[in-house]
Enzyme design. Structure first.
Site, PDB file in Angstrom:
ATOM      1  N   HIS A  99       0.855  -1.193   0.000  1.00  0.00           N
ATOM      2  CA  HIS A  99       0.000   0.000   0.000  1.00  0.00           C
ATOM      3  C   HIS A  99       0.889   1.241   0.000  1.00  0.00           C
ATOM      4  CE1 HIS A  99      -2.762   3.088   1.386  1.00  0.00           C
ATOM      5  NE2 HIS A  99      -3.740   2.307   0.967  1.00  0.00           N
ATOM      6  N   GLU A 168      -4.038   2.191  -7.209  1.00  0.00           N
ATOM      7  CA  GLU A 168      -4.437   3.324  -6.375  1.00  0.00           C
ATOM      8  C   GLU A 168      -3.510   4.514  -6.644  1.00  0.00           C
ATOM      9  OE1 GLU A 168      -6.565   2.121  -2.518  1.00  0.00           O
ATOM     10  OE2 GLU A 168      -4.459   1.708  -2.191  1.00  0.00           O
ATOM     11  N   GLY A 231     -10.954   3.164   1.545  1.00  0.00           N
ATOM     12  CA  GLY A 231     -10.433   3.584   2.837  1.00  0.00           C
ATOM     13  C   GLY A 231     -11.506   4.317   3.627  1.00  0.00           C
TER      14      GLY A 231
HETATM   15  P1  PGA Z   1      -9.452   6.306   0.480  1.00  0.00           P
HETATM   16  O1  PGA Z   1      -8.269   5.262   0.755  1.00  0.00           O
HETATM   17  O2  PGA Z   1     -10.623   5.500   0.000  1.00  0.00           O
HETATM   18  O3  PGA Z   1      -9.696   6.957   1.810  1.00  0.00           O
HETATM   19  O4  PGA Z   1      -8.975   7.244  -0.565  1.00  0.00           O
HETATM   20  C1  PGA Z   1      -8.020   4.180  -0.108  1.00  0.00           C
HETATM   21  C2  PGA Z   1      -6.829   3.395   0.357  1.00  0.00           C
HETATM   22  O5  PGA Z   1      -5.912   3.981   0.953  1.00  0.00           O
HETATM   23  O6  PGA Z   1      -6.748   2.181   0.148  1.00  0.00           O
END
Ligand code: PGA
Length: 246
Positions: A99, A168, A231
């Protein structure tokens, strides 16, 4: 192929929060069991101290448990680390690896990341390998070469069969900003083609970064997106449930 919905709770939560969360989420699940059993896979990734507790709470619901990391190593002399075998032992079926928040904090080498993936696979865990470009990379239009470099980790992975990839963009995480749907589709389809060309396999590709109840449906409907990694919006049971229902 099942649609995949992963809740990444990051470093949030407590026993009380997890208990209260699931008393709501399980109520919502009850009326929609068929929907979830058939064509959706839902995975919760709480912080490691709560894995066992959440495992107990979700028993019998059909939703799954995932960890947010595992060690690249086996054996005892790794204070502060958690092995893939331990992650499996507490009830996980999945583990997030690489991540961007972990990468920023610990700068893991490609070697370490491939070892983590291999450790997870040896325990029959599904590694969700996260990749993504920074805002500077995005502005410089070098997203694909950055992703290519991140994907080179897979060259040292023994068997890609059970791997998931989560795309991401770093600049989309927690920012409320999302790429255009065309951009998400183009990048996820490019990732799929890259993996097919280099590893002769088709893997599920998830999108993550500011996924919310009001934008999840259009992301999930993209042909190259098999799921979402969520997230912030996964911390409210009603919001995450709405996302899982799209
Ligand atoms: P977010 O985070 O949905 O708050 O943007 C996603 C993640 O970090 O996996």
């Amino acid at each position: 192929m099942k649609k995949i919905f992963i809740a990444n709770w990051k470093m949030t939560g407590s026993y009380t929060q997890a208990h209260d969360y699931f008393s709501i989420f399980k109520g919502l699940l009850k009326d929609n069991q068929d929907l979830f059993a058939k064509d959706r896979s839902v995975i919760f990734c709480p912080a490691s101290p709560y894995l066992s507790f959440v495992d107990g709470v979700i028993t019998g619901t059909g939703v799954h448990l995932g960890a947010q990391d595992c060690s690249a190593h086996e054996g005892a002399a790794h204070t502060a680390e958690t092995s893939a075998a331990m992650v499996k032992d507490v009830g996980c079926s999945h583990v997030l690896l690489g991540h961007s928040e972990y990468r920023q904090r610990f700068s893991p080498s490609a070697d370490v990341l491939s070892k983590k993936i291999n450790q997870a696979l040896e325990q029959d865990l599904i590694p969700v390998f996260c990749i993504g470009e920074s805002l500077d990379h995005y502005k410089d239009k070098i997203t694909k070469s950055i992703l290519e470099k991140q994907l080179s980790v897979l060259e040292k992975v023994q068997d890609l069969q059970n791997l998931h990839i989560a795309y991401e963009p770093v600049w989309a995480i927690g920012s409320g900003k999302v790429p255009t749907l065309d951009d998400i589709e183009e990048t996820c389809s490019w990732i799929g083609e890259y993996i097919a060309k280099n590893h002769d396999i088709v893997l599920p590709i998830l999108y993550g970064g500011s996924v919310k109840p009001d934008n999840a449906a259009e992301m999930i409907s993209l042909p190259s997106v098999q799921g979402v990694l969520v997230g912030g919006a996964s911390l409210k049971p009603d919001d995450f449930f709405r996302i899982c229902c799209v």
